[in-house]
Design an enzyme around this catalytic site. Sequence first.
Site, PDB file in Angstrom:
ATOM      1  N   SER A  71       0.852  -1.173   0.043  1.00 47.10           N
ATOM      2  CA  SER A  71      -0.083  -0.009  -0.030  1.00 47.10           C
ATOM      3  C   SER A  71       0.858   1.152  -0.162  1.00 47.10           C
ATOM      4  CB  SER A  71      -0.860   0.211   1.486  1.00 47.10           C
ATOM      5  OG  SER A  71      -0.195  -0.355   2.225  1.00 47.10           O
ATOM      6  N   HIS A  78      -2.135  -2.867  -6.343  1.00 46.27           N
ATOM      7  CA  HIS A  78      -2.942  -2.644  -5.000  1.00 46.27           C
ATOM      8  C   HIS A  78      -4.485  -2.724  -4.742  1.00 46.27           C
ATOM      9  CE1 HIS A  78      -3.438   0.447  -1.502  1.00 46.27           C
ATOM     10  NE2 HIS A  78      -3.400  -0.537  -1.017  1.00 46.27           N
ATOM     11  N   GLU A 109      -5.431  -0.286  -7.585  1.00 45.64           N
ATOM     12  CA  GLU A 109      -4.395   0.695  -8.166  1.00 45.64           C
ATOM     13  C   GLU A 109      -3.442  -0.141  -8.926  1.00 45.64           C
ATOM     14  OE1 GLU A 109      -4.455   4.458  -5.228  1.00 45.64           O
ATOM     15  OE2 GLU A 109      -3.555   2.740  -4.710  1.00 45.64           O
ATOM     16  N   ASN A 164      -4.170   6.066  -0.850  1.00 45.56           N
ATOM     17  CA  ASN A 164      -3.672   6.710   0.516  1.00 45.56           C
ATOM     18  C   ASN A 164      -3.112   8.008   0.570  1.00 45.56           C
ATOM     19  OD1 ASN A 164      -4.445   4.384   2.033  1.00 45.56           O
ATOM     20  ND2 ASN A 164      -2.760   3.062   1.000  1.00 45.56           N
TER      21      ASN A 164
END
Length: 296
Positions: free
Chosen positions: A119, A140, A152, A190
């Site tokens: 991540s 991800h 992702e 994130n």
Amino acid sequence: MQIREVGVIGCGLMGSGIAQVAATAGFPTVVLEASEELCQRGMHNISQRLERLVQKGTLSPHEGTAIQNRLKAVTDKSQLSNCDLVIEAIIENREEKLQLWRALDGILKREAILASNTSSLSITEMMMATSRPERFVGLHFFNPVPVMELVEIVRTILTDPQVHQTVLAFAGKLGKTPVCASDSAGFIVNRLLIPYLMDAIRALEQGAGSIADIDRAMKLGCGHPMGPFVLLDFIGLDTACSIANIVFEEFREPRFAPPGLLKRLVIAGRYGRKSGKGFYDYSDPNSPKPLELDRR
Ligand code: 3HC
């Protein structure tokens, strides 16, 4: 480039979800774990989820069995040698991941595509631990993997465009919607989610509202499926803190830095749902109790 067989390394929360969606999409899937016990635990979790889908009528019993038959759990790395795509989903630890990729480099077939579900750690650094950086991507997924639609796909300076296209098509076959991100800390989600979550903790520290009220406000006022503290507990406070540290390290902006309260909760072993206590106490899972304010 065709993906016929998939390898997943790690059968914890993320790995078991990835293995489940790969097998559901029809790919024979080999799952590598560190011990027989972890193999069994991971497979049991997948079976239970599939069972639930059968009970709900989302999956026929025949399909459920076929998915299970496409899954094979192993403890020996050499069993991944036939995989066309290998997705690593082990603990979010830089050294462990680098060590694993170094070890796999001599085992996986030369044409295999290598992917990490990290991540926040650098894909570029991981790909350089192998002798084929052009075949390396970030892939991800989001928790819970069987439910969350997004993946992702992280391309590096060296990623072969054909590898990138193959992985985009693979995500589509899993029924996911891919977005392309560059290899900067936190990728897209994130990078935006971490400042929001860290800000929620700072708002709590500064007395903007209680845990329950901040959660209720963001859920009902913004239509989020979970408030920030329920989401932090869901992600895991140790994981959230480690992602925040990595993103802060790259950008050096205070909005990414983990607040003191988060660090203290992690040191105290309150990791969220997985440890039974985080911002909430899950002793009674049907009625989680927020952390007492005088114990912050
Ligand atoms: N595994 C599989 N399926 C699950 C599940 C799980 N862990 N949890 C819930 N589900 C399924 C349920 O079976 C149900 O399926 P159905 O509609 O077919 O019956 C559906 O999801 C909805 O579940 P519920 O009705 O029980 O509960 P909710 O409506 O509250 O949904 C949720 C649960 C999907 C988890 C929702 O609350 C949500 O979307 N929360 C936000 C999750 C999120 O933001 N995840 C991303 C975290 S960030 C991340 O992963 C990145 C990392 O790098 C940190």
